[in-house]
Design a protein around this motif. Sequence first.
Motif, PDB file in Angstrom:
ATOM      1  N   VAL A  13       0.837  -1.200   0.000  1.00 36.11           N
ATOM      2  CA  VAL A  13       0.000   0.000   0.000  1.00 36.11           C
ATOM      3  C   VAL A  13       0.872   1.249   0.000  1.00 36.11           C
ATOM      4  O   VAL A  13       0.633   2.198  -0.761  1.00 36.11           O
ATOM      5  CB  VAL A  13      -0.971  -0.005   1.198  1.00 36.11           C
ATOM      6  CG1 VAL A  13      -1.678   1.335   1.339  1.00 36.11           C
ATOM      7  CG2 VAL A  13      -1.988  -1.127   1.055  1.00 36.11           C
ATOM      8  N   LYS A  14       1.895   1.268   0.829  1.00 32.75           N
ATOM      9  CA  LYS A  14       2.789   2.444   0.892  1.00 32.75           C
ATOM     10  C   LYS A  14       3.505   2.661  -0.437  1.00 32.75           C
ATOM     11  O   LYS A  14       3.643   3.802  -0.893  1.00 32.75           O
ATOM     12  CB  LYS A  14       3.824   2.268   2.015  1.00 32.75           C
ATOM     13  CG  LYS A  14       3.247   2.369   3.396  1.00 32.75           C
ATOM     14  CD  LYS A  14       2.790   3.776   3.680  1.00 32.75           C
ATOM     15  CE  LYS A  14       2.325   3.894   5.109  1.00 32.75           C
ATOM     16  NZ  LYS A  14       1.765   5.196   5.394  1.00 32.75           N
ATOM     17  N   ALA A  16       2.433   1.742  -3.404  1.00 36.40           N
ATOM     18  CA  ALA A  16       1.428   2.215  -4.363  1.00 36.40           C
ATOM     19  C   ALA A  16       1.115   3.690  -4.133  1.00 36.40           C
ATOM     20  O   ALA A  16       0.969   4.460  -5.091  1.00 36.40           O
ATOM     21  CB  ALA A  16       0.169   1.366  -4.256  1.00 36.40           C
ATOM     22  N   GLU A  17       1.008   4.083  -2.876  1.00 32.81           N
ATOM     23  CA  GLU A  17       0.744   5.495  -2.566  1.00 32.81           C
ATOM     24  C   GLU A  17       1.903   6.372  -3.022  1.00 32.81           C
ATOM     25  O   GLU A  17       1.691   7.463  -3.575  1.00 32.81           O
ATOM     26  CB  GLU A  17       0.503   5.669  -1.071  1.00 32.81           C
ATOM     27  CG  GLU A  17      -0.814   5.100  -0.603  1.00 32.81           C
ATOM     28  CD  GLU A  17      -0.978   5.080   0.913  1.00 32.81           C
ATOM     29  OE1 GLU A  17      -2.125   4.865   1.347  1.00 32.81           O
ATOM     30  OE2 GLU A  17      -0.001   5.281   1.657  1.00 32.81           O
ATOM     31  N   ALA A  18       3.128   5.909  -2.811  1.00 26.97           N
ATOM     32  CA  ALA A  18       4.297   6.669  -3.246  1.00 26.97           C
ATOM     33  C   ALA A  18       4.309   6.798  -4.770  1.00 26.97           C
ATOM     34  O   ALA A  18       4.634   7.863  -5.318  1.00 26.97           O
ATOM     35  CB  ALA A  18       5.580   6.008  -2.746  1.00 26.97           C
ATOM     36  N   ASP A  20       1.651   6.703  -6.732  1.00 25.57           N
ATOM     37  CA  ASP A  20       0.568   7.635  -7.081  1.00 25.57           C
ATOM     38  C   ASP A  20       0.960   9.083  -6.837  1.00 25.57           C
ATOM     39  O   ASP A  20       0.513   9.980  -7.545  1.00 25.57           O
ATOM     40  CB  ASP A  20      -0.694   7.317  -6.280  1.00 25.57           C
ATOM     41  CG  ASP A  20      -1.419   6.096  -6.798  1.00 25.57           C
ATOM     42  OD1 ASP A  20      -1.141   5.662  -7.943  1.00 25.57           O
ATOM     43  OD2 ASP A  20      -2.264   5.568  -6.057  1.00 25.57           O
ATOM     44  N   ALA A  21       1.789   9.319  -5.834  1.00 26.75           N
ATOM     45  CA  ALA A  21       2.186  10.680  -5.473  1.00 26.75           C
ATOM     46  C   ALA A  21       3.157  11.290  -6.486  1.00 26.75           C
ATOM     47  O   ALA A  21       3.279  12.506  -6.570  1.00 26.75           O
ATOM     48  CB  ALA A  21       2.804  10.707  -4.076  1.00 26.75           C
ATOM     49  N   GLN A  31      10.138   6.303 -10.601  1.00 20.05           N
ATOM     50  CA  GLN A  31       8.933   5.556 -10.940  1.00 20.05           C
ATOM     51  C   GLN A  31       9.264   4.088 -11.227  1.00 20.05           C
ATOM     52  O   GLN A  31       8.581   3.180 -10.763  1.00 20.05           O
ATOM     53  CB  GLN A  31       8.238   6.171 -12.159  1.00 20.05           C
ATOM     54  CG  GLN A  31       7.634   7.524 -11.870  1.00 20.05           C
ATOM     55  CD  GLN A  31       7.037   8.164 -13.116  1.00 20.05           C
ATOM     56  OE1 GLN A  31       7.263   7.717 -14.234  1.00 20.05           O
ATOM     57  NE2 GLN A  31       6.282   9.228 -12.909  1.00 20.05           N
TER      58      GLN A  31
END
Length: 79
Positions: A13-14, A16-18, A20-21, A31
Motif C-alpha cells: 500500500v505504501k 502504491a501510494e508513493a 501515485d504521489a 517511478q
Amino acid sequence: MTSVSPGLAASAVKLAEALDALGPGDAPTAQAVLVDKLHAVMVRLRSLAPVQEEGDSVDDIARQREKRRAEARERAAGQ
C-alpha cells in the motif's frame, strides 16, 4: 478473513501510494524503482495467498458456460 502477511500488505500500500504521489514530470528512474518494488511485493503476496478451491470468478464463468451449452444441447435435441 485474516491477513497472512499484514506487514507486507502494508508495504504494498505504501509503495502504491508513493507511486501515485509521483507526478508525470518526476524522475522516471524513481517511478521505475517503485514499480519494480511494488511488483516484487505483489508477487510475494500472491504466493502467500491461500488457494481457493472453488468459488472464484473463473469457476463462475465455467458454470455459466456449461449452463449455456446444456441449454443449446436441449434446444438442438428438441428440433
